[in-house]
Design an enzyme around this catalytic site. Structure first.
Site, mmCIF file in Angstrom:
data_model
loop_
_atom_site.group_PDB
_atom_site.id
_atom_site.type_symbol
_atom_site.label_atom_id
_atom_site.label_comp_id
_atom_site.label_asym_id
_atom_site.label_seq_id
_atom_site.Cartn_x
_atom_site.Cartn_y
_atom_site.Cartn_z
ATOM 1 N N ARG A 57 -12.237 -14.207 9.474
ATOM 2 C CA ARG A 57 -12.104 -12.742 9.409
ATOM 3 C C ARG A 57 -11.266 -12.218 10.567
ATOM 4 N NH1 ARG A 57 -15.790 -9.493 11.239
ATOM 5 N NH2 ARG A 57 -17.555 -10.811 10.649
ATOM 6 N N TYR A 110 -0.004 5.780 -6.529
ATOM 7 C CA TYR A 110 -0.900 4.939 -7.333
ATOM 8 C C TYR A 110 -2.281 5.605 -7.412
ATOM 9 C CZ TYR A 110 -4.050 1.119 -8.441
ATOM 10 O OH TYR A 110 -5.046 0.360 -8.980
ATOM 11 N N ASP A 182 4.659 2.847 1.331
ATOM 12 C CA ASP A 182 4.232 1.775 0.439
ATOM 13 C C ASP A 182 5.481 1.232 -0.257
ATOM 14 O OD1 ASP A 182 3.332 0.295 -1.772
ATOM 15 O OD2 ASP A 182 1.527 1.522 -2.010
ATOM 16 N N LYS A 207 1.682 -7.849 -6.397
ATOM 17 C CA LYS A 207 2.806 -7.614 -7.310
ATOM 18 C C LYS A 207 3.931 -8.614 -7.046
ATOM 19 C CE LYS A 207 -0.042 -4.520 -8.462
ATOM 20 N NZ LYS A 207 -0.357 -3.426 -7.583
HETATM 21 N N1 LCS Z 1 0.248 0.520 -3.953
HETATM 22 C C1 LCS Z 1 0.913 0.535 -5.125
HETATM 23 C C2 LCS Z 1 2.268 1.168 -5.185
HETATM 24 C C3 LCS Z 1 0.343 -0.028 -6.250
HETATM 25 O O1 LCS Z 1 1.034 0.000 -7.387
HETATM 26 C C4 LCS Z 1 -0.951 -0.607 -6.159
HETATM 27 C C5 LCS Z 1 -1.631 -1.192 -7.329
HETATM 28 C C6 LCS Z 1 -1.608 -0.588 -4.925
HETATM 29 C C7 LCS Z 1 -0.974 -0.032 -3.839
HETATM 30 C C8 LCS Z 1 -2.950 -1.215 -4.745
HETATM 31 O O2 LCS Z 1 -2.812 -2.606 -4.723
HETATM 32 P P1 LCS Z 1 -3.951 -3.636 -5.160
HETATM 33 O O3 LCS Z 1 -5.168 -3.282 -4.374
HETATM 34 O O4 LCS Z 1 -4.171 -3.475 -6.621
HETATM 35 O O5 LCS Z 1 -3.392 -4.949 -4.764
HETATM 36 N N2 LCS Z 1 -1.018 -0.879 -8.562
HETATM 37 C C9 LCS Z 1 -1.448 -1.224 -9.725
HETATM 38 C C10 LCS Z 1 -0.800 -0.852 -10.907
HETATM 39 O O6 LCS Z 1 0.171 -0.110 -11.015
HETATM 40 N N3 LCS Z 1 -1.418 -1.413 -11.922
HETATM 41 O O7 LCS Z 1 -2.512 -2.133 -11.509
HETATM 42 C C11 LCS Z 1 -2.626 -2.048 -10.074
#
Ligand code: LCS
Length: 391
Positions: A57, A110, A182, A207
């Site tokens: 951690r 998001y 982001d 992603k």
């Molecule tokens: N920032 C962006 C721009 C995102 O598209 C997402 C997730 C996150 C942060 C959060 O990331 P995660 O915790 O899921 O790794 N976007 C998603 C989407 O457009 N579809 O499913 C998840």
């Protein structure tokens, strides 16, 4: 020499260190804890008087390699890997915001980032004003004496609005605010916000960075001082750290990021052009199209327009649903940046944390569909879309 390598080389080599066996691929250190020779050594490690891993951690060699690589790619002094993109968003914001502070953020983000800012932060006395970041004047007007940070995504999930990062960074500097971006939709290979004066970059590594749809993870990049705060003040005590196995998978995925992105972008450009001329399509949102508001920043701020396209069909929500349901190659799924082409309906899926009013105000309509172009042959992708239009 290594400092001069292009990013397409750095995705493969940056951060790698020689290991005990000379293994080409760094071994995965899948251990929760690390042993000390003596109690004194353990105490010195905890006191920071001796370097050494203590407990995963707090740090792990596999995680550290991912962090070194991401710092090189984003051009930051340091990076922290997190358990998810949301852990990265919350760690970056919580490092900079305390009770009584104010944040100005883009109103289109998001869905869970929206929920974090509008619901969770409220419980802890952190104020948030959401504005349209297309006009820097809107951001400037929202700044108050207790404002501490600016936050946005660009291009925006889901409708791909593009914001001027140099202008946002300059505004933040004028008001001594921390600017946080982001960069999930671009990755550092297409856009490097820190080089434009932004202070911190976060990613959903779920992603494109990982790229294979088998990991949930995030990254925060910034100065050594900021990242130390992220690690010691937020990740250590709140605990959203990455699993070493996931860090290892992302290190594997990153090696092909440059070649994957080229195909994602090629496919998205072709599909955006196809949709734009289609008589059943009302509007296409893609910064690579001349009519898009972000087109002017293409080549300046973004190397290419990325692999996500959004569009509205002529007709009602039922028309959009029926179209998505008819697709065969595209999978109906949230997430993006995977090998598979995906389609989702933001209003009922990724952006369902918004109230209908807030969602409409953020420009995310009921009939908007978002597609993430995968790595398949573009002829097959177009053929799938065509059969769904014809049916
Ligand atoms: N920032 C962006 C721009 C995102 O598209 C997402 C997730 C996150 C942060 C959060 O990331 P995660 O915790 O899921 O790794 N976007 C998603 C989407 O457009 N579809 O499913 C998840």
């Amino acid at each position: 020499m290594q400092d001069k390598w292009k990013l397409a080389t750095q995705v493969i080599h940056a951060g790698h260190e020689a290991n005990q066996h000379g293994a080409l691929v760094s071994p995965l250190v899948q251990s929760a804890t690390f042993t000390f020779e003596t109690v004194e050594q353990g105490g010195d490690c905890f006191a920071g008087e001796q370097q050494g891993y203590i407990y995963t951690r707090l740090g792990n060699p596999t995680t550290a390699e991912l962090e070194r690589k991401m710092a090189v790619l984003e051009g930051s002094e340091a990076a922290a890997a997190t358990a998810s993109g949301m852990a990265a968003v919350s760690a970056a914001l919580l490092t900079n915001l305390s009770q009584g502070d104010h944040l100005v953020a883009s109103k289109a983000v998001y869905g869970c980032t929206f929920a974090l800012m509008t619901e969770q932060f409220k419980r802890f006395g952190i104020e948030v004003t959401l504005v349209d970041f297309c006009e820097v004047a809107n951001i400037a007007q929202a700044i108050r004496p207790n404002t501490k940070a600016l936050f946005c995504e660009t291009p925006v999930n889901p409708h791909l609005d593009v914001y001027d990062l140099e202008a946002i960074a300059a505004l933040a500097k004028r008001h001594q605010l921390v600017s946080i971006v982001d960069n999930t939709f671009m990755t550092p290979l297409l856009q490097r916000p820190l080089s434009m004066g932004i202070d911190m970059v976060i990613h959903s590594a779920t992603k494109y960075l990982n790229g294979h749809g088998d990991v949930i993870a995030g990254i925060v990049c910034g100065t050594e001082e900021m990242i130390t705060k992220v690690k010691l003040e937020v990740l250590k005590d709140i605990g959203g750290v990455i699993s070493p196995h996931d860090a290892w998978l992302i290190l594997r995925g990153l090696k092909t990021l440059d070649v994957r992105l080229a195909r994602h972008c090629d496919n998205a450009e072709r599909v955006a052009a196809y949709l734009e001329q289609h008589p059943q399509v009302a509007r296409v949102y893609y910064p690579g199209l001349k009519g898009h508001s972000g087109y002017g920043l293409l080549g300046k701020q973004m190397r290419r327009a990325g692999g996500v396209v959004a569009f509205e069909l002529k007709g009602s929500f039922d028309t959009a649903k029926a179209f998505a349901n008819r697709l065969k190659l595209f999978k109906i799924a949230v997430s993006l940046g995977d090998a598979e082409s995906l389609i989702q309906h933001p209003a009922s899926m990724t952006h369902s944390p918004y109230s209908p009013e807030a969602r409409m105000d953020a420009g995310i309509g009921d009939t908007l569909l978002r597609i993430s172009l995968g790595l398949e042959d573009s002829n097959d992708i177009i053929a799938d879309l065509s059969q769904a239009f014809e049916a």
